[in-house]
Design an enzyme around this catalytic site. Structure first.
Site, PDB file in Angstrom:
ATOM      1  N   CYS A  95      -5.806  -2.577   2.649  1.00  0.00           N
ATOM      2  CA  CYS A  95      -5.396  -2.046   3.338  1.00  0.00           C
ATOM      3  C   CYS A  95      -6.489  -3.368   4.433  1.00  0.00           C
ATOM      4  O   CYS A  95      -7.511  -4.439   4.392  1.00  0.00           O
ATOM      5  CB  CYS A  95      -5.276  -1.420   3.510  1.00  0.00           C
ATOM      6  SG  CYS A  95      -5.196  -0.714   5.983  1.00  0.00           S
ATOM      7  N   LYS A 107      -9.650   2.749  -3.411  1.00  0.00           N
ATOM      8  CA  LYS A 107      -9.934   1.956  -1.968  1.00  0.00           C
ATOM      9  C   LYS A 107     -11.597   2.828  -1.633  1.00  0.00           C
ATOM     10  O   LYS A 107     -11.579   3.487  -2.098  1.00  0.00           O
ATOM     11  CB  LYS A 107      -9.532   2.584  -0.780  1.00  0.00           C
ATOM     12  CG  LYS A 107      -9.761   1.511   0.282  1.00  0.00           C
ATOM     13  CD  LYS A 107      -8.557   2.623   2.028  1.00  0.00           C
ATOM     14  CE  LYS A 107      -9.491   1.571   3.126  1.00  0.00           C
ATOM     15  NZ  LYS A 107      -7.895   1.571   4.196  1.00  0.00           N
ATOM     16  N   GLU A 118       0.844  -1.355  -0.101  1.00  0.00           N
ATOM     17  CA  GLU A 118      -0.041   0.364   0.015  1.00  0.00           C
ATOM     18  C   GLU A 118       0.917   0.998  -0.506  1.00  0.00           C
ATOM     19  O   GLU A 118       2.621   1.194   1.133  1.00  0.00           O
ATOM     20  CB  GLU A 118      -0.839   0.381   0.728  1.00  0.00           C
ATOM     21  CG  GLU A 118      -1.599   0.944   1.772  1.00  0.00           C
ATOM     22  CD  GLU A 118      -2.824   1.335   2.866  1.00  0.00           C
ATOM     23  OE1 GLU A 118      -3.695   1.879   3.205  1.00  0.00           O
ATOM     24  OE2 GLU A 118      -1.932   0.139   3.503  1.00  0.00           O
TER      25      GLU A 118
END
Length: 533
Positions: free
Chosen positions: A407, A354, A290
Site C-alpha cells: 500500500c 508491512k 493487498e
C-alpha cells in the site's frame, strides 16, 4: 507583470487570505489526474508576491515579524492540501454510520496540520528574503528542507510533495533517479517561482536564466535516460511472465461480514487461470492485491489446496493477506498486513510483513494517551495491526528477487532498505477501493512510478481497484488496468536501468542542492542588507 505583482503585494485582509488559499489550490492541477504542471508556475509566482507583502509593523517583535510569513505559507499549504487530499473523506463514508464524525478531521484537520510545514517553510524563506533571485532561492531552500522533514516527522506523510508536480510524464521523471523526488522538489520550486521575477527589474535576467537552464537540464536528462539501452530482463535471468490481477471488488463488499468470502476468493482464482490474451505465454508469476485473501490463509487448508489445484507446479502466486502470529497462551495474537509467496503445490514459501502502518487506519498512535483523555471515538477506530521490525526480500524459486511494498509504503522515498540493491523488481500490492474514483488512486500511482524511476527497477503493481500496472524501470506504463475495471494483464519482467544510483548518492545530491540554493539566498540577503544600510 509589475502592475500585477504590485496589486498582489498590496492585497490585504480577507482577500489576501483567500488569494493565498487559492494559490495553493491551483497547484494541485499539476498533480494526477490532471497533470497540468504549468499550474505550479501560477501557484508559486503568487506565493512569492504574497510573501513580498508579508510585512509586519515596525514595532513588532521578532516573532511578530515572522507571523505574516507563517500565515501566508500556512494558508497556501491549507489550500494545497485541502484540494489535494479531500478524497480521504471517501474512506470514512464507506461505513458512514460509524466514521462520518471523523470527516472534518480528514478533509480539514489533516490539511491544517500539514500546512504547518509550508508555514515554517515560508518563515525560513522570509528570514533569508531579499530582492531579485535571492528570494526565489530562499523559497526553494525553505520548501526543500520542510518537504524533507514532512517525509519522516510524526511517522511521515510525504504525499503530493511539490516535486511530483514537475513529473507528469516519464520524460520529466528521470531526474528523480539522480537526485530523488526531494531534490526535484527543491529545483522545481525554484523554477516554478522564477516567473515572479518578471514583476520586478531586480535580478530578472540571472534568475530567469538559471530557471531556464535547470528546466532544460531536467528535460535533456530525461531524453538521454529514456534512450539508454535496457539491461537484459531481470539481470540476465530467465525472464518470467507476470500476471497482475485486479478483481475490482467494492470496498463495501469486502467489509460486509455477510459477504460470500468464497465468491471473492473464486474471483481471484478465476482471473488467475484465464488463458493469455492473443495466445501469449502462460504466466509464471501471478500477483493478487493487498489483503486479497478474505480469511486467515494459514487456518484454511482448503484454500491452499484450491490454489494448488489451479496452479501448475512451476507457477507462483504472490498475494496480500492478513498474517496471524500466535503469542502464546493468554496473550492476544498479533496481526500483520502481509504478502505471501505460494508455490504450485499450495505451500507458503515466503512472506513479508508491512513495516510502515497507516496511522488511524491500521493502528492508533498514542492509543493509551487518547484513551486516558477520554477520546473514545478515536481509540475505537479500526486497526489492530502490528508493524514488522524489518522488510523481507522475496526470493522466488527461479532466483528472481522482489522488493515488497504494501500500500502506501511506496510513497516513502527515504525508507528503502539496502536489500533493494539486490532486487530485480519492486512489488506493490494495494487496495485503493477505499478512495473511490477520486484523484487519490491516481496520485498514489504516480508516486509508485517515481519510486520505480528512483530505484531504476521495474514495478509490479496489483490493486484491488485503483491502477494495476506493469511499469518499466524508467516509469513508462507497459500495461495496466484502469480504476474499477476487472481483469488482468500479462507482462514479461524487464531489466533494471543500466546504471542504478544508490540512495546514499541521491541523498548527498539533495543536500548539495539544498546547500547551493541556501548559499545563493544567504549571499543575496547579505548584499540586500548592505544596500539597505
Amino acid at each position: 507583470m509589475e502592475r500585477l505583482s504590485g496589486k498582489v503585494i498590496l492585497v490585504w485582509g480577507f482577500k489576501r487570505a483567500l488569494l493565498a488559499i487559492l494559490a495553493g489550490a491551483i497547484g494541485v492541477l499539476a498533480l494526477p489526474p490532471f497533470g497540468f504542471f504549468a499550474a505550479m508556475f501560477v501557484s508559486f509566482t503568487l506565493l512569492v508576491w504574497l510573501l513580498d507583502g508579508a510585512a509586519a509593523g515596525p514595532d513588532s517583535g521578532f516573532l511578530g515579524r515572522l507571523w505574516p510569513a507563517f500565515t501566508t505559507g500556512w494558508l497556501f499549504g491549507f489550500g494545497y492540501f485541502v484540494a489535494g487530499l479531500w478524497w480521504l473523506g471517501h474512506a470514512l463514508l464507506i461505513d458512514a454510520d460509524q466514521f462520518a464524525w471523523a470527516l472534518p478531521l480528514a478533509i480539514l484537520g489533516l490539511p491544517a496540520f500539514l500546512a504547518i510545514f509550508y508555514g515554517v517553510a515560508a518563515v525560513l524563506a522570509r528570514l533569508l528574503w531579499s530582492d531579485g533571485m535571492g528570494r526565489i532561492a530562499a523559497l526553494a531552500f525553505g520548501f526543500g528542507l520542510l518537504e524533507w522533514l514532512r517525509s519522516f516527522l510524526f511517522t511521515g506523510f510525504p504525499w503530493n510533495a511539490i516535486g511530483y508536480g514537475a513529473m507528469p510524464i516519464p520524460l520529466m521523471m528521470q531526474s528523480a533517479h539522480v537526485i530523488g523526488v526531494l531534490g526535484v522538489t527543491v529545483l522545481a520550486v525554484f523554477v516554478f517561482a522564477a516567473p515572479a521575477l518578471l514583476g520586478t527589474r531586480q535580478g530578472r535576467v540571472p534568475g530567469i536564466g538559471l530557471a531556464v537552464l535547470i528546466a532544460a537540464a531536467h528535460f535533456a536528462y530525461g531524453y538521454y535516460a529514456l534512450n539508454l539501452p535496457a539491461l537484459p530482463p531481470a539481470a540476465g535471468k530467465a525472464a518470467p511472465v507476470v500476471r497482475i490481477v485486479q478483481p475490482a471488488i467494492d470496498q463495501e463488499a469486502k467489509m460486509d461480514t455477510a459477504a460470500d468470502r468464497n465468491a471473492i476468493f473464486d474471483k481471484h482464482l478465476s482471473l488467475s487461470v484465464q488463458p493469455p490474451v492473443n495466445g501469449g505465454k502462460r504466466p509464471d508469476i501471478i500477483v493478487w492485491p493487498e489483503t486479497a485473501i478474505p480469511f486467515i490463509l494459514t487456518d484454511n487448508q482448503d484454500a491452499l489446496t484450491r490454489i494448488a489445484d489451479q496452479l501448475d507446479d512451476d507457477q507462483i502466486l504472490i498475494t496480500g493477506a492478513v498474517r496471524v502470529e500466535d503469542m502464546g497462551p493468554g496473550v492476544e495474537p498479533r496481526y500483520y498486513n502481509s504478502v505471501y509467496v505460494i508455490d504450485g503445490r499450495g505451500q507458503i514459501i515466503g512472506a513479508s510483513d508491512k513495516t510502515h502502518l497507516v496511522p488511524f487506519g491500521e493502528y492508533v498512535p498514542f492509543e493509551n494517551i487518547l484513551g486516558y483523555l477520554g477520546i473514545e471515538n478515536v481509540v475505537e477506530l479500526p486497526g489492530g495491526f502490528s508493524a514488522a521490525a524489518s522488510r523481507q526480500l522475496l526470493t522466488l524459486p527461479d532466483g528472481i528477487k522482489l522488493y515488497p511494498l504494501i500500500c502506501y509504503e511506496i510513497i516513502f522515498p527515504n525508507e528503502m532498505t539496502p536489500e533493494i540493491r539486490q532486487a530485480d523488481a519492486i512489488l506493490n500490492v494495494t487496495n485503493d477501493a477505499w478512495f473511490g474514483d477520486t484523484p487519490g488512486p491516481y496520485q498514489h500511482f504516480l508516486q509508485a512510478r517515481v519510486r520505480a524511476v528512483e530505484q531504476g527497477l521495474p514495478l509490479i503493481r496489483s490493486a484491488n481497484t485503483g491502477v494495476s500496472a506493469y511499469v518499466d524501470a524508467h516509469g513508462r506504463l507497459i500495461s495496466g488496468i484502469d480504476f474499477n475495471e476487472q481483469g488482468f494483464v500479462d507482462s514479461t519482467l524487464s531489466g533494471a536501468t543500466v546504471s542504478r544510483i544508490d540512495d546514499s548518492v541521491r541523498k548527498t545530491y539533495f543536500w548539495l542542492i539544498i546547500g547551493i540554493v541556501g548559499m545563493i539566498a544567504v549571499i543575496s540577503r547579505m548584499g540586500f542588507i548592505s544596500r539597505v544600510n
